[in-house]
Design a protein around this motif. Structure first.
Motif, PDB file in Angstrom:
ATOM      1  N   ALA A   1       0.823  -1.214   0.000  1.00  0.00           N
ATOM      2  CA  ALA A   1       0.000   0.000   0.000  1.00  0.00           C
ATOM      3  C   ALA A   1       0.855   1.261   0.000  1.00  0.00           C
ATOM      4  CB  ALA A   1      -0.946  -0.004   1.195  1.00  0.00           C
ATOM      5  N   GLU A   2       1.982   1.220   0.700  1.00  0.00           N
ATOM      6  CA  GLU A   2       2.836   2.406   0.788  1.00  0.00           C
ATOM      7  C   GLU A   2       3.460   2.742  -0.563  1.00  0.00           C
ATOM      8  OE1 GLU A   2       6.767   3.987   3.278  1.00  0.00           O
ATOM      9  OE2 GLU A   2       5.626   2.247   3.987  1.00  0.00           O
ATOM     10  N   ALA A   3       3.968   1.721  -1.252  1.00  0.00           N
ATOM     11  CA  ALA A   3       4.564   1.950  -2.569  1.00  0.00           C
ATOM     12  C   ALA A   3       3.509   2.401  -3.577  1.00  0.00           C
ATOM     13  CB  ALA A   3       5.265   0.681  -3.058  1.00  0.00           C
ATOM     14  N   ILE A   4       2.326   1.817  -3.492  1.00  0.00           N
ATOM     15  CA  ILE A   4       1.235   2.221  -4.386  1.00  0.00           C
ATOM     16  C   ILE A   4       0.869   3.675  -4.143  1.00  0.00           C
ATOM     17  CG2 ILE A   4      -1.242   1.890  -4.826  1.00  0.00           C
ATOM     18  CD1 ILE A   4      -0.714  -1.144  -4.508  1.00  0.00           C
ATOM     19  N   ASP A   5       0.818   4.069  -2.880  1.00  0.00           N
ATOM     20  CA  ASP A   5       0.528   5.466  -2.546  1.00  0.00           C
ATOM     21  C   ASP A   5       1.579   6.389  -3.155  1.00  0.00           C
ATOM     22  OD1 ASP A   5      -1.205   7.238  -0.556  1.00  0.00           O
ATOM     23  OD2 ASP A   5       0.874   7.892  -0.394  1.00  0.00           O
ATOM     24  N   GLN A   6       2.828   5.996  -3.080  1.00  0.00           N
ATOM     25  CA  GLN A   6       3.916   6.786  -3.649  1.00  0.00           C
ATOM     26  C   GLN A   6       3.749   6.925  -5.165  1.00  0.00           C
ATOM     27  OE1 GLN A   6       7.785   5.086  -2.915  1.00  0.00           O
ATOM     28  NE2 GLN A   6       8.820   6.487  -4.319  1.00  0.00           N
ATOM     29  N   ALA A   7       3.309   5.851  -5.808  1.00  0.00           N
ATOM     30  CA  ALA A   7       3.151   5.878  -7.258  1.00  0.00           C
ATOM     31  C   ALA A   7       1.995   6.768  -7.691  1.00  0.00           C
ATOM     32  CB  ALA A   7       2.947   4.460  -7.785  1.00  0.00           C
ATOM     33  N   VAL A   8       0.941   6.813  -6.886  1.00  0.00           N
ATOM     34  CA  VAL A   8      -0.257   7.581  -7.244  1.00  0.00           C
ATOM     35  C   VAL A   8      -0.108   9.063  -6.917  1.00  0.00           C
ATOM     36  CG1 VAL A   8      -2.716   7.865  -6.705  1.00  0.00           C
ATOM     37  CG2 VAL A   8      -1.775   5.579  -7.069  1.00  0.00           C
ATOM     38  N   ALA A   9       0.752   9.400  -5.962  1.00  0.00           N
ATOM     39  CA  ALA A   9       0.950  10.798  -5.586  1.00  0.00           C
ATOM     40  C   ALA A   9       1.322  11.619  -6.819  1.00  0.00           C
ATOM     41  CB  ALA A   9       2.059  10.907  -4.532  1.00  0.00           C
ATOM     42  N   ASP A  10       0.668  12.762  -6.985  1.00  0.00           N
ATOM     43  CA  ASP A  10       0.907  13.707  -8.085  1.00  0.00           C
ATOM     44  C   ASP A  10       0.339  13.242  -9.426  1.00  0.00           C
ATOM     45  OD1 ASP A  10       2.310  15.475  -6.381  1.00  0.00           O
ATOM     46  OD2 ASP A  10       4.167  14.350  -6.687  1.00  0.00           O
ATOM     47  N   ALA A  11      -0.373  12.120  -9.454  1.00  0.00           N
ATOM     48  CA  ALA A  11      -0.970  11.660 -10.712  1.00  0.00           C
ATOM     49  C   ALA A  11      -2.241  12.439 -11.029  1.00  0.00           C
ATOM     50  CB  ALA A  11      -1.294  10.164 -10.633  1.00  0.00           C
ATOM     51  N   ASP A  12      -2.502  12.624 -12.316  1.00  0.00           N
ATOM     52  CA  ASP A  12      -3.786  13.141 -12.792  1.00  0.00           C
ATOM     53  C   ASP A  12      -4.717  11.999 -13.183  1.00  0.00           C
ATOM     54  OD1 ASP A  12      -3.073  15.993 -12.744  1.00  0.00           O
ATOM     55  OD2 ASP A  12      -1.709  15.466 -14.392  1.00  0.00           O
ATOM     56  N   VAL A  13      -4.122  10.908 -13.642  1.00  0.00           N
ATOM     57  CA  VAL A  13      -4.872   9.758 -14.142  1.00  0.00           C
ATOM     58  C   VAL A  13      -4.154   8.487 -13.709  1.00  0.00           C
ATOM     59  CG1 VAL A  13      -5.757   8.577 -16.205  1.00  0.00           C
ATOM     60  CG2 VAL A  13      -5.597  11.077 -16.180  1.00  0.00           C
ATOM     61  N   VAL A  14      -4.931   7.461 -13.368  1.00  0.00           N
ATOM     62  CA  VAL A  14      -4.385   6.137 -13.093  1.00  0.00           C
ATOM     63  C   VAL A  14      -4.862   5.170 -14.164  1.00  0.00           C
ATOM     64  CG1 VAL A  14      -4.532   4.130 -11.553  1.00  0.00           C
ATOM     65  CG2 VAL A  14      -4.087   6.399 -10.608  1.00  0.00           C
ATOM     66  N   VAL A  15      -3.932   4.428 -14.745  1.00  0.00           N
ATOM     67  CA  VAL A  15      -4.242   3.382 -15.725  1.00  0.00           C
ATOM     68  C   VAL A  15      -3.836   2.048 -15.113  1.00  0.00           C
ATOM     69  CG1 VAL A  15      -3.671   2.386 -17.975  1.00  0.00           C
ATOM     70  CG2 VAL A  15      -3.946   4.868 -17.737  1.00  0.00           C
ATOM     71  N   SER A  16      -4.760   1.102 -15.088  1.00  0.00           N
ATOM     72  CA  SER A  16      -4.445  -0.245 -14.603  1.00  0.00           C
ATOM     73  C   SER A  16      -4.487  -1.223 -15.769  1.00  0.00           C
ATOM     74  CB  SER A  16      -5.438  -0.681 -13.527  1.00  0.00           C
ATOM     75  OG  SER A  16      -5.185  -2.045 -13.183  1.00  0.00           O
ATOM     76  N   ALA A  17      -3.315  -1.725 -16.127  1.00  0.00           N
ATOM     77  CA  ALA A  17      -3.222  -2.777 -17.141  1.00  0.00           C
ATOM     78  C   ALA A  17      -3.076  -4.139 -16.473  1.00  0.00           C
ATOM     79  CB  ALA A  17      -2.040  -2.505 -18.066  1.00  0.00           C
ATOM     80  N   LEU A  18      -3.492  -4.230 -15.221  1.00  0.00           N
ATOM     81  CA  LEU A  18      -3.422  -5.487 -14.478  1.00  0.00           C
ATOM     82  C   LEU A  18      -4.502  -6.452 -14.969  1.00  0.00           C
ATOM     83  CD1 LEU A  18      -3.097  -3.925 -10.924  1.00  0.00           C
ATOM     84  CD2 LEU A  18      -1.259  -5.061 -12.197  1.00  0.00           C
ATOM     85  N   GLY A  19      -4.164  -7.716 -14.982  1.00  0.00           N
ATOM     86  CA  GLY A  19      -5.128  -8.744 -15.344  1.00  0.00           C
ATOM     87  C   GLY A  19      -4.848 -10.017 -14.579  1.00  0.00           C
ATOM     88  N   PRO A  20      -5.882 -10.814 -14.309  1.00  0.00           N
ATOM     89  CA  PRO A  20      -5.704 -12.037 -13.519  1.00  0.00           C
ATOM     90  C   PRO A  20      -4.734 -13.013 -14.172  1.00  0.00           C
ATOM     91  CG  PRO A  20      -8.032 -11.495 -13.773  1.00  0.00           C
ATOM     92  CD  PRO A  20      -7.282 -10.602 -14.715  1.00  0.00           C
ATOM     93  N   SER A  21      -3.984 -13.712 -13.343  1.00  0.00           N
ATOM     94  CA  SER A  21      -3.121 -14.780 -13.829  1.00  0.00           C
ATOM     95  C   SER A  21      -3.970 -15.943 -14.340  1.00  0.00           C
ATOM     96  CB  SER A  21      -2.204 -15.268 -12.707  1.00  0.00           C
ATOM     97  OG  SER A  21      -1.501 -16.431 -13.109  1.00  0.00           O
ATOM     98  N   MET A  22      -3.567 -16.501 -15.479  1.00  0.00           N
ATOM     99  CA  MET A  22      -4.248 -17.671 -16.030  1.00  0.00           C
ATOM    100  C   MET A  22      -3.603 -18.978 -15.554  1.00  0.00           C
ATOM    101  SD  MET A  22      -6.772 -16.509 -17.796  1.00  0.00           S
ATOM    102  CE  MET A  22      -6.920 -15.192 -16.593  1.00  0.00           C
ATOM    103  N   ASP A  23      -2.612 -18.872 -14.696  1.00  0.00           N
ATOM    104  CA  ASP A  23      -1.943 -20.049 -14.150  1.00  0.00           C
ATOM    105  C   ASP A  23      -2.903 -20.784 -13.213  1.00  0.00           C
ATOM    106  OD1 ASP A  23      -0.355 -21.941 -12.930  1.00  0.00           O
ATOM    107  OD2 ASP A  23       1.308 -20.574 -12.532  1.00  0.00           O
ATOM    108  N   ARG A  24      -3.194 -22.028 -13.522  1.00  0.00           N
ATOM    109  CA  ARG A  24      -4.139 -22.797 -12.699  1.00  0.00           C
ATOM    110  C   ARG A  24      -3.604 -23.052 -11.289  1.00  0.00           C
ATOM    111  NH1 ARG A  24      -8.430 -24.845 -15.411  1.00  0.00           N
ATOM    112  NH2 ARG A  24      -8.388 -24.765 -17.691  1.00  0.00           N
ATOM    113  N   LYS A  25      -2.310 -22.849 -11.085  1.00  0.00           N
ATOM    114  CA  LYS A  25      -1.740 -23.032  -9.756  1.00  0.00           C
ATOM    115  C   LYS A  25      -1.844 -21.765  -8.910  1.00  0.00           C
ATOM    116  CE  LYS A  25       1.608 -26.530 -11.302  1.00  0.00           C
ATOM    117  NZ  LYS A  25       3.062 -26.880 -11.421  1.00  0.00           N
ATOM    118  N   ALA A  26      -2.263 -20.675  -9.524  1.00  0.00           N
ATOM    119  CA  ALA A  26      -2.372 -19.415  -8.783  1.00  0.00           C
ATOM    120  C   ALA A  26      -3.448 -19.531  -7.713  1.00  0.00           C
ATOM    121  CB  ALA A  26      -2.705 -18.276  -9.739  1.00  0.00           C
ATOM    122  N   THR A  27      -3.235 -18.849  -6.608  1.00  0.00           N
ATOM    123  CA  THR A  27      -4.196 -18.887  -5.508  1.00  0.00           C
ATOM    124  C   THR A  27      -4.503 -17.472  -5.040  1.00  0.00           C
ATOM    125  OG1 THR A  27      -2.434 -19.099  -3.864  1.00  0.00           O
ATOM    126  CG2 THR A  27      -3.406 -21.152  -4.727  1.00  0.00           C
ATOM    127  N   GLY A  28      -5.623 -17.331  -4.362  1.00  0.00           N
ATOM    128  CA  GLY A  28      -5.985 -16.033  -3.808  1.00  0.00           C
ATOM    129  C   GLY A  28      -6.442 -15.055  -4.869  1.00  0.00           C
TER     130      GLY A  28
END
Length: 213
Positions: free
Chosen positions: A55-82
């Motif tokens: 959370a702290e690093a994310i806060d640092q990244a968002v500070a001073d931003a005008d826009v946030v873009v999330s290119a995150l997507g779920p892992s397709m690895d069947r072994k992934a958990t959570g």
């Protein structure tokens, strides 16, 4: 504008960073692995390294931003958990609120419906397949997107079905299932270009347009 990109070193995220730079934006890239930072970003991109749970690093990244873009997507690895991206998206939204950032652009598939759409055979299929065979990924993408759509953020969710490699074609179909004619495949370069274009375009604020070539 100052744009913070999460998932910045991924296949679509890295192309999105390049598009944003080409359009003259100032970019902060949030990445997990410093070894994946391209040499081309040197002196051009502010980089913040951290896990999606940090959370702290994310806060640092968002500070001073005008826009946030999330290119995150779920892992397709069947072994992934959570559901790590659900927690991560919550940290992103919390940071946006602390810093007064209201514009959010993210990615999803048509398993997420735009509020104005009606289910079609295509959307039913796209929802059925992951819900049945990749339930963790299905739950994660809903857990990421549903709170965004329900929030007071100025959000846009860019949806696509079958991303593929290849150069930007530029000929996009954009719209909503049940109303517009949409295909399946779209190049990652075109996804990145469309995503970057939303930074200073309000056409799809509060909407989840689907795109295809």
């Amino acid at each position: 504008m100052n744009v913070t990109v999460f998932g910045a070193t991924g296949a679509i995220g890295s192309l999105t960073v390049a598009e944003l730079l080409e359009r003259g934006h100032t970019v902060t890239a949030y990445a997990r692995n410093p070894e994946k930072i391209p040499d081309a970003w040197r002196d051009r991109v502010r980089v913040v390294i951290g896990q999606i749970s940090d959370a702290e690093a994310i806060d640092q990244a968002v500070a001073d931003a005008d826009v946030v873009v999330s290119a995150l997507g779920p892992s397709m690895d069947r072994k992934a958990t959570g559901l790590p991206l659900v927690e991560g998206t919550r940290h992103i939204v919390d940071a946006m609120r602390r810093h007064g950032v209201t514009r959010y652009i993210g990615h999803a598939t048509p398993a997420i419906l735009d509020p104005r759409e009606k289910p079609t055979p295509t959307t039913r299929l796209i929802a059925f397949m992951p819900r049945t065979f990749m339930r963790r990924a299905f739950d994660e993408i809903h857990g990421m997107v549903d709170p965004i759509v329900a929030s007071d953020l100025r959000w846009t969710i860019v949806r696509f079905i079958a991303p593929k490699d290849g150069p930007r074609e530029g000929d996009l179909r954009v719209g909503f299932f049940g109303t517009d004619k949409l295909g399946f495949a779209v190049t990652r370069a075109d996804i990145a270009a469309f995503t970057a274009a939303q930074v200073d375009d309000d056409t799809y604020v509060g909407a989840a347009p689907a795109i295809s070539n």
